[in-house]
Enzyme design. Structure first.
Site, PDB file in Angstrom:
ATOM      1  N   HIS A  24       0.813  -1.228   0.000  1.00  0.00           N
ATOM      2  CA  HIS A  24       0.000   0.000   0.000  1.00  0.00           C
ATOM      3  C   HIS A  24       0.846   1.278   0.000  1.00  0.00           C
ATOM      4  O   HIS A  24       0.701   2.159   0.834  1.00  0.00           O
ATOM      5  CB  HIS A  24      -1.114   0.000   1.050  1.00  0.00           C
ATOM      6  CG  HIS A  24      -0.748  -0.239   2.491  1.00  0.00           C
ATOM      7  ND1 HIS A  24       0.221   0.447   3.138  1.00  0.00           N
ATOM      8  CD2 HIS A  24      -1.296  -1.077   3.403  1.00  0.00           C
ATOM      9  CE1 HIS A  24       0.265   0.051   4.394  1.00  0.00           C
ATOM     10  NE2 HIS A  24      -0.622  -0.878   4.581  1.00  0.00           N
ATOM     11  N   HIS A  79      -5.031 -10.547  13.111  1.00  0.00           N
ATOM     12  CA  HIS A  79      -5.148  -9.241  12.445  1.00  0.00           C
ATOM     13  C   HIS A  79      -5.891  -9.460  11.138  1.00  0.00           C
ATOM     14  O   HIS A  79      -5.629 -10.440  10.428  1.00  0.00           O
ATOM     15  CB  HIS A  79      -3.735  -8.707  12.191  1.00  0.00           C
ATOM     16  CG  HIS A  79      -3.654  -7.369  11.521  1.00  0.00           C
ATOM     17  ND1 HIS A  79      -4.623  -6.395  11.612  1.00  0.00           N
ATOM     18  CD2 HIS A  79      -2.657  -6.827  10.747  1.00  0.00           C
ATOM     19  CE1 HIS A  79      -4.244  -5.335  10.923  1.00  0.00           C
ATOM     20  NE2 HIS A  79      -3.067  -5.566  10.383  1.00  0.00           N
ATOM     21  N   GLU A  81      -6.097  -7.347   8.401  1.00  0.00           N
ATOM     22  CA  GLU A  81      -5.679  -6.710   7.144  1.00  0.00           C
ATOM     23  C   GLU A  81      -5.524  -7.814   6.089  1.00  0.00           C
ATOM     24  O   GLU A  81      -5.088  -8.932   6.396  1.00  0.00           O
ATOM     25  CB  GLU A  81      -4.375  -5.918   7.325  1.00  0.00           C
ATOM     26  CG  GLU A  81      -4.093  -5.039   6.114  1.00  0.00           C
ATOM     27  CD  GLU A  81      -3.096  -3.908   6.354  1.00  0.00           C
ATOM     28  OE1 GLU A  81      -2.471  -3.865   7.424  1.00  0.00           O
ATOM     29  OE2 GLU A  81      -2.952  -3.068   5.439  1.00  0.00           O
ATOM     30  N   ASP A  83      -3.486  -8.811   3.935  1.00  0.00           N
ATOM     31  CA  ASP A  83      -2.265  -9.606   3.753  1.00  0.00           C
ATOM     32  C   ASP A  83      -2.262 -10.844   4.652  1.00  0.00           C
ATOM     33  O   ASP A  83      -1.585 -11.829   4.355  1.00  0.00           O
ATOM     34  CB  ASP A  83      -0.995  -8.775   3.965  1.00  0.00           C
ATOM     35  CG  ASP A  83      -0.978  -7.979   5.250  1.00  0.00           C
ATOM     36  OD1 ASP A  83      -2.060  -7.586   5.712  1.00  0.00           O
ATOM     37  OD2 ASP A  83       0.108  -7.745   5.794  1.00  0.00           O
ATOM     38  N   HIS A 144      -1.469  -3.356  14.305  1.00  0.00           N
ATOM     39  CA  HIS A 144      -1.402  -2.154  13.503  1.00  0.00           C
ATOM     40  C   HIS A 144      -2.794  -1.542  13.253  1.00  0.00           C
ATOM     41  O   HIS A 144      -2.916  -0.368  12.887  1.00  0.00           O
ATOM     42  CB  HIS A 144      -0.702  -2.566  12.200  1.00  0.00           C
ATOM     43  CG  HIS A 144      -0.931  -1.783  10.978  1.00  0.00           C
ATOM     44  ND1 HIS A 144      -1.268  -2.320   9.783  1.00  0.00           N
ATOM     45  CD2 HIS A 144      -0.832  -0.453  10.766  1.00  0.00           C
ATOM     46  CE1 HIS A 144      -1.352  -1.389   8.862  1.00  0.00           C
ATOM     47  NE2 HIS A 144      -1.097  -0.268   9.415  1.00  0.00           N
ATOM     48  N   ASP A 163       1.884  -8.039  12.991  1.00  0.00           N
ATOM     49  CA  ASP A 163       2.686  -6.976  12.383  1.00  0.00           C
ATOM     50  C   ASP A 163       3.830  -6.496  13.290  1.00  0.00           C
ATOM     51  O   ASP A 163       4.874  -6.040  12.792  1.00  0.00           O
ATOM     52  CB  ASP A 163       1.807  -5.770  12.042  1.00  0.00           C
ATOM     53  CG  ASP A 163       1.010  -5.966  10.757  1.00  0.00           C
ATOM     54  OD1 ASP A 163       1.331  -6.881   9.978  1.00  0.00           O
ATOM     55  OD2 ASP A 163       0.064  -5.192  10.544  1.00  0.00           O
ATOM     56  N   TYR A 191      10.501  -1.042   8.406  1.00  0.00           N
ATOM     57  CA  TYR A 191       9.091  -1.445   8.562  1.00  0.00           C
ATOM     58  C   TYR A 191       8.411  -0.557   9.608  1.00  0.00           C
ATOM     59  O   TYR A 191       7.315  -0.037   9.388  1.00  0.00           O
ATOM     60  CB  TYR A 191       9.025  -2.920   8.991  1.00  0.00           C
ATOM     61  CG  TYR A 191       7.615  -3.451   9.097  1.00  0.00           C
ATOM     62  CD1 TYR A 191       7.026  -4.141   8.041  1.00  0.00           C
ATOM     63  CD2 TYR A 191       6.850  -3.255  10.249  1.00  0.00           C
ATOM     64  CE1 TYR A 191       5.739  -4.621   8.136  1.00  0.00           C
ATOM     65  CE2 TYR A 191       5.561  -3.725  10.357  1.00  0.00           C
ATOM     66  CZ  TYR A 191       5.013  -4.417   9.291  1.00  0.00           C
ATOM     67  OH  TYR A 191       3.727  -4.883   9.386  1.00  0.00           O
ATOM     68  N   HIS A 224       5.539 -11.054   9.477  1.00  0.00           N
ATOM     69  CA  HIS A 224       6.314 -10.644   8.298  1.00  0.00           C
ATOM     70  C   HIS A 224       7.795 -10.817   8.610  1.00  0.00           C
ATOM     71  O   HIS A 224       8.261 -10.415   9.689  1.00  0.00           O
ATOM     72  CB  HIS A 224       6.083  -9.166   7.953  1.00  0.00           C
ATOM     73  CG  HIS A 224       4.684  -8.835   7.517  1.00  0.00           C
ATOM     74  ND1 HIS A 224       4.129  -9.308   6.350  1.00  0.00           N
ATOM     75  CD2 HIS A 224       3.740  -8.066   8.093  1.00  0.00           C
ATOM     76  CE1 HIS A 224       2.899  -8.838   6.225  1.00  0.00           C
ATOM     77  NE2 HIS A 224       2.632  -8.083   7.274  1.00  0.00           N
TER      78      HIS A 224
HETATM   79 FE1  FEO Z   1      -1.384  -4.623   9.064  1.00  0.00          FE
HETATM   80 FE2  FEO Z   1       0.626  -7.171   7.856  1.00  0.00          FE
HETATM   81  O1  FEO Z   1      -0.922  -6.102   8.011  1.00  0.00           O
END
Ligand code: FEO
Length: 410
Positions: A24, A79, A81, A83, A144, A163, A191, A224
């Site tokens: 994004h 989470h 989101e 991803d 996040h 995250d 990050y 991640h």
């Molecule tokens: Fe806030 Fe890895 O997504």
């Protein structure tokens, strides 16, 4: 790649996105991973986190090398989101008996994102026993998104925090000590700067909640990048504490865009003067440097200088993009000013200053502008202007040693 054993009961089964180059708007030249973990007790099997839709097959293939997906009893959604969550429905189809849990806001988000999909909720009071191995939960709002949650396996001292402590780094290695501590910490910083910079207060609260819960993670397994273990755990935690404190340095980031080189020349003269004042400086041409890399330095800089010539009475589009990106991250506690050359008409620096004010970054002094090519006298004036800004950066540091973050829009 095979699944990777993280601890006695926890195994990494995630997916590696070697191709990701944009998250994004956050440039990700080294790709990323979507980490997911199988946690096995004597009686039950849990899957902590899922992956992006395109990577569900890779996840299921890796899970199948550890357990039959149909035998999974629990899916934890840390989470929502996309991803991590966009592949949830497909993963659920492969795990038909799994109970699915998230925070209350996570469950609400899953319902909305997945067209009415209903899942269960967990809170900090819940413990799920997998048979001698337990999962504990802590809501971590805004780390996040509002729905974010940390999951902890105390028997193995493994914190699965999504995250938090993540890095956009695709690699064949799964641990920070394997890719190299310095490299991993640098990616952690990039990050943090691009995803979490404005959320220091919420991150501080989440870390306090981890301590208050008595969790003492020996392994930090984000969703991640690489996993922190051994001595790298304390390094990552110390880095988060420092960035979360909002402590800023006597340091200025000079960013600029240029048409015919005059604003570039001004940037260099101003940077020289800042250095001469004993203030650290980094200079970036916006046409040549990814925003994500610039934010790495904005993270601990108290000053930001923005240079742009005037084109069609306004700023260059890369400068507008930088300000939009900066505004989303908030960058609390910084001061800023603008400079640039112009030809037949001026106006760009006023536009920059108006935008800085709109995004809540105080403009510390009037812009420095000059027409066409800077003369030696104008360069000397630019140096004096840079020195004045450096002195304000130092003074602001004395007055304001640390600031707390502010919530950002996800
Ligand atoms: Fe806030 Fe890895 O997504």
């Amino acid at each position: 790649m095979q699944p990777i054993i993280v601890s006695e009961h926890v195994t990494w089964v995630g997916a590696i996105d070697w191709d990701l180059r944009d998250f994004h708007g956050f440039e990700t030249p080294r790709g990323s991973t979507y980490n997911a973990y199988i946690v096995r007790g004597a009686d039950k099997i849990a899957l902590v986190d899922t992956v992006k839709t395109f990577y569900v097959d890779e996840l299921l293939s890796r899970i199948s090398k550890v357990v039959d997906p149909a035998e999974i009893d629990l899916i934890v959604v840390n989470h929502i989101e996309p991803d991590h969550n966009s592949g949830l429905r497909d993963v659920m189809a492969a795990c038909p008996k799994a109970r699915v849990v998230a925070t209350a806001s996570g469950a609400k988000g899953v319902f909305e994102y997945h067209d009415g999909l209903v899942i269960d909720t967990v809170s900090a009071d819940d413990v799920i026993d997998l048979g001698g191995v337990t999962l504990n939960f802590l809501p971590a709002p805004m780390v996040h998104w509002p729905d974010s949650m940390f999951t902890y396996c105390p028997e193995d001292a493994v914190l699965m925090c999504n995250d938090a402590y993540g890095q956009h780094l695709a690699s064949a290695e799964r641990f920070a000590d394997e890719v190299g501590e310095t490299d991993a910490l640098e990616e952690l910083r990039i990050y943090y700067a691009n995803i979490l910079m404005s959320l220091g207060m919420q991150i501080g609260k989440a870390l306090e909640k981890v301590e208050a819960a008595g969790w003492k993670p020996e392994i930090i397994a984000p969703s991640h990048g690489v996993i922190w273990r051994g001595e790298t755990v304390a390094k990552a935690v110390d880095a988060y504490r420092l960035w979360g404190s909002g402590k800023l340095l006597d340091k200025v980031v000079v960013v600029f865009s240029t048409m015919w080189g005059s604003t570039d020349t001004l940037a260099r003269a101003i940077a020289d003067a800042i250095t001469a004042e004993g203030v650290d400086v980094e200079v970036y041409d916006l046409a040549l440097t990814p925003l994500a890399h610039i934010m790495r330095d904005v993270l601990d800089s108290r000053g930001i200088l923005i240079g742009t010539p005037t084109l069609h009475r306004g700023m260059l589009y890369r400068v507008a993009g930088f300000l939009q990106y900066l505004g989303a991250l908030k960058a609390p506690g910084r001061i800023a000013a603008s400079f640039g050359s112009y030809g037949w008409s001026s106006g760009a620096t006023k536009e920059v200053d108006d935008r800085l004010t709109a995004i809540g970054i105080p403009v510390a002094q009037d812009p420095f502008t000059q027409k066409f090519r800077p003369t030696e006298a104008e360069l000397e004036a630019a140096r004096a202007w840079g020195a004045e800004f450096a002195s304000k950066v130092k003074a602001a540091g004395v007055e304001q040693p640390a600031v707390e973050g502010q919530p950002a829009q996800a």
